[in-house]
Design a protein around this motif. Structure first.
Motif, PDB file in Angstrom:
ATOM      1  N   VAL A 184     -39.066  25.158  14.640  1.00 28.69           N
ATOM      2  CA  VAL A 184     -38.337  24.013  14.121  1.00 28.69           C
ATOM      3  C   VAL A 184     -37.587  24.414  12.857  1.00 28.69           C
ATOM      4  CG1 VAL A 184     -38.513  21.681  13.242  1.00 28.69           C
ATOM      5  CG2 VAL A 184     -40.062  22.447  15.062  1.00 28.69           C
ATOM      6  N   GLN A 185     -36.324  24.067  12.819  1.00 33.15           N
ATOM      7  CA  GLN A 185     -35.535  24.309  11.606  1.00 33.15           C
ATOM      8  C   GLN A 185     -34.700  23.087  11.298  1.00 33.15           C
ATOM      9  OE1 GLN A 185     -33.313  28.086  12.070  1.00 33.15           O
ATOM     10  NE2 GLN A 185     -34.424  28.741  10.246  1.00 33.15           N
ATOM     11  N   LEU A 186     -34.727  22.687  10.040  1.00 37.38           N
ATOM     12  CA  LEU A 186     -33.858  21.635   9.520  1.00 37.38           C
ATOM     13  C   LEU A 186     -33.113  22.233   8.342  1.00 37.38           C
ATOM     14  CD1 LEU A 186     -36.362  18.627   9.506  1.00 37.38           C
ATOM     15  CD2 LEU A 186     -34.717  19.211  11.283  1.00 37.38           C
ATOM     16  N   VAL A 187     -31.801  22.254   8.430  1.00 35.71           N
ATOM     17  CA  VAL A 187     -30.991  22.903   7.405  1.00 35.71           C
ATOM     18  C   VAL A 187     -30.022  21.896   6.802  1.00 35.71           C
ATOM     19  CG1 VAL A 187     -29.405  24.782   6.888  1.00 35.71           C
ATOM     20  CG2 VAL A 187     -31.204  25.108   8.609  1.00 35.71           C
ATOM     21  N   GLU A 188     -30.254  21.583   5.529  1.00 38.55           N
ATOM     22  CA  GLU A 188     -29.393  20.619   4.827  1.00 38.55           C
ATOM     23  C   GLU A 188     -28.199  21.325   4.209  1.00 38.55           C
ATOM     24  OE1 GLU A 188     -33.710  19.221   3.713  1.00 38.55           O
ATOM     25  OE2 GLU A 188     -32.632  21.116   3.841  1.00 38.55           O
ATOM     26  N   SER A 189     -27.150  20.579   4.043  1.00 41.30           N
ATOM     27  CA  SER A 189     -25.964  21.058   3.328  1.00 41.30           C
ATOM     28  C   SER A 189     -25.239  19.850   2.740  1.00 41.30           C
ATOM     29  CB  SER A 189     -25.040  21.839   4.258  1.00 41.30           C
ATOM     30  OG  SER A 189     -24.597  21.029   5.315  1.00 41.30           O
ATOM     31  N   GLY A 190     -24.322  20.130   1.825  1.00 41.07           N
ATOM     32  CA  GLY A 190     -23.475  19.076   1.290  1.00 41.07           C
ATOM     33  C   GLY A 190     -23.833  18.609  -0.101  1.00 41.07           C
ATOM     34  N   GLY A 191     -24.901  19.117  -0.662  1.00 41.27           N
ATOM     35  CA  GLY A 191     -25.249  18.725  -2.015  1.00 41.27           C
ATOM     36  C   GLY A 191     -24.276  19.303  -3.021  1.00 41.27           C
ATOM     37  N   GLY A 192     -24.404  18.859  -4.266  1.00 41.12           N
ATOM     38  CA  GLY A 192     -23.529  19.379  -5.306  1.00 41.12           C
ATOM     39  C   GLY A 192     -23.522  18.492  -6.528  1.00 41.12           C
ATOM     40  N   LEU A 193     -22.519  18.702  -7.360  1.00 41.04           N
ATOM     41  CA  LEU A 193     -22.353  17.959  -8.608  1.00 41.04           C
ATOM     42  C   LEU A 193     -21.253  16.920  -8.429  1.00 41.04           C
ATOM     43  CD1 LEU A 193     -22.940  17.651 -11.667  1.00 41.04           C
ATOM     44  CD2 LEU A 193     -21.185  19.406 -12.041  1.00 41.04           C
ATOM     45  N   VAL A 194     -21.539  15.698  -8.815  1.00 36.55           N
ATOM     46  CA  VAL A 194     -20.571  14.621  -8.670  1.00 36.55           C
ATOM     47  C   VAL A 194     -20.704  13.684  -9.860  1.00 36.55           C
ATOM     48  CG1 VAL A 194     -22.139  13.199  -7.302  1.00 36.55           C
ATOM     49  CG2 VAL A 194     -19.669  12.882  -7.061  1.00 36.55           C
ATOM     50  N   GLN A 195     -19.620  13.038 -10.228  1.00 36.00           N
ATOM     51  CA  GLN A 195     -19.660  12.086 -11.337  1.00 36.00           C
ATOM     52  C   GLN A 195     -20.184  10.735 -10.871  1.00 36.00           C
ATOM     53  OE1 GLN A 195     -15.642  12.200 -13.021  1.00 36.00           O
ATOM     54  NE2 GLN A 195     -16.413  13.519 -14.660  1.00 36.00           N
ATOM     55  N   THR A 196     -20.666   9.958 -11.803  1.00 38.91           N
ATOM     56  CA  THR A 196     -21.130   8.612 -11.469  1.00 38.91           C
ATOM     57  C   THR A 196     -20.006   7.822 -10.787  1.00 38.91           C
ATOM     58  OG1 THR A 196     -20.539   7.880 -13.689  1.00 38.91           O
ATOM     59  CG2 THR A 196     -22.833   8.496 -13.311  1.00 38.91           C
ATOM     60  N   GLY A 197     -20.395   7.090  -9.775  1.00 39.95           N
ATOM     61  CA  GLY A 197     -19.441   6.333  -8.989  1.00 39.95           C
ATOM     62  C   GLY A 197     -18.837   7.102  -7.838  1.00 39.95           C
ATOM     63  N   GLY A 198     -19.085   8.393  -7.791  1.00 41.89           N
ATOM     64  CA  GLY A 198     -18.515   9.220  -6.743  1.00 41.89           C
ATOM     65  C   GLY A 198     -19.326   9.181  -5.465  1.00 41.89           C
ATOM     66  N   SER A 199     -18.897  10.009  -4.511  1.00 41.80           N
ATOM     67  CA  SER A 199     -19.522  10.042  -3.188  1.00 41.80           C
ATOM     68  C   SER A 199     -19.825  11.473  -2.772  1.00 41.80           C
ATOM     69  CB  SER A 199     -18.578   9.415  -2.152  1.00 41.80           C
ATOM     70  OG  SER A 199     -18.319   8.066  -2.445  1.00 41.80           O
ATOM     71  N   LEU A 200     -20.839  11.592  -1.940  1.00 43.88           N
ATOM     72  CA  LEU A 200     -21.178  12.854  -1.293  1.00 43.88           C
ATOM     73  C   LEU A 200     -21.687  12.538   0.105  1.00 43.88           C
ATOM     74  CD1 LEU A 200     -23.188  15.026  -3.890  1.00 43.88           C
ATOM     75  CD2 LEU A 200     -20.949  15.557  -2.919  1.00 43.88           C
ATOM     76  N   ARG A 201     -21.514  13.495   1.012  1.00 40.97           N
ATOM     77  CA  ARG A 201     -22.113  13.368   2.330  1.00 40.97           C
ATOM     78  C   ARG A 201     -22.992  14.578   2.596  1.00 40.97           C
ATOM     79  NH1 ARG A 201     -19.807  12.994   8.535  1.00 40.97           N
ATOM     80  NH2 ARG A 201     -19.417  15.221   8.192  1.00 40.97           N
ATOM     81  N   LEU A 202     -24.248  14.306   2.839  1.00 35.81           N
ATOM     82  CA  LEU A 202     -25.192  15.355   3.188  1.00 35.81           C
ATOM     83  C   LEU A 202     -25.275  15.467   4.709  1.00 35.81           C
ATOM     84  CD1 LEU A 202     -28.126  14.564   0.732  1.00 35.81           C
ATOM     85  CD2 LEU A 202     -26.048  15.901   0.331  1.00 35.81           C
ATOM     86  N   SER A 203     -25.516  16.682   5.157  1.00 32.11           N
ATOM     87  CA  SER A 203     -25.715  16.943   6.574  1.00 32.11           C
ATOM     88  C   SER A 203     -27.021  17.696   6.764  1.00 32.11           C
ATOM     89  CB  SER A 203     -24.571  17.787   7.145  1.00 32.11           C
ATOM     90  OG  SER A 203     -23.339  17.139   7.004  1.00 32.11           O
ATOM     91  N   CYS A 204     -27.630  17.498   7.920  1.00 35.70           N
ATOM     92  CA  CYS A 204     -28.852  18.214   8.256  1.00 35.70           C
ATOM     93  C   CYS A 204     -28.780  18.597   9.727  1.00 35.70           C
ATOM     94  CB  CYS A 204     -30.074  17.355   7.990  1.00 35.70           C
ATOM     95  SG  CYS A 204     -31.622  18.036   8.619  1.00 35.70           S
ATOM     96  N   ALA A 205     -28.703  19.885   9.963  1.00 40.50           N
ATOM     97  CA  ALA A 205     -28.636  20.400  11.335  1.00 40.50           C
ATOM     98  C   ALA A 205     -30.028  20.785  11.789  1.00 40.50           C
ATOM     99  CB  ALA A 205     -27.703  21.597  11.395  1.00 40.50           C
ATOM    100  N   ALA A 206     -30.420  20.256  12.935  1.00 44.55           N
ATOM    101  CA  ALA A 206     -31.773  20.485  13.452  1.00 44.55           C
ATOM    102  C   ALA A 206     -31.738  21.408  14.657  1.00 44.55           C
ATOM    103  CB  ALA A 206     -32.401  19.154  13.849  1.00 44.55           C
ATOM    104  N   SER A 207     -32.782  22.193  14.784  1.00 47.51           N
ATOM    105  CA  SER A 207     -32.971  23.033  15.965  1.00 47.51           C
ATOM    106  C   SER A 207     -34.457  23.160  16.226  1.00 47.51           C
ATOM    107  CB  SER A 207     -32.332  24.409  15.771  1.00 47.51           C
ATOM    108  OG  SER A 207     -32.897  25.079  14.666  1.00 47.51           O
TER     109      SER A 207
END
Length: 119
Positions: free
Chosen positions: A2-25
């Protein structure tokens, strides 16, 4: 394996947006309940959002109306769209897989991705 691999994190200012992804196998993704948790320094890990195989969602109170969980069964991927980010959203975000109707919690975890919200 089983593998779950997240991506999409980072630095963002207040009020901003991010989208995280997690690919499973290594799992039958389409039947699993998928979840996002987060853990800030000094805090316990907390539930952010879950989504069942049937599309039913559940959110932590602190993120309701700002975060949206989604899944693509064809890609075995779960997403977390985070809008109107606040300083207190800063944490390591973890993807997790749960057996439907299980009371034992997740059986698999990703390695985590850091989200930092700055003013």
């Amino acid at each position: 394996q089983v593998q779950l691999v997240e991506s999409g994190g980072g630095l963002v200012q207040t009020g901003g947006s991010l989208r995280l992804s997690c690919a499973a196998s290594g799992i039958t993704f389409r039947v699993m309940t998928m979840a996002w948790y987060r853990q800030a320094p000094g805090n316990e890990r907390e539930l952010v959002a879950t989504m069942t195989s049937g599309g039913r969602t559940n959110y932590g109170d602190s993120v309701k109306g700002r975060f949206t969980i989604a899944r693509d069964n064809d890609k075995s991927t779960v997403y977390l769209q985070m809008n109107s980010l606040r300083l207190e959203d800063t944490a390591v975000y973890y993807c997790a897989a749960e057996i439907p109707f299980s009371t034992k919690g997740p059986f698999a975890w990703g390695q985590g991705t850091q989200v930092t919200v700055s003013s």
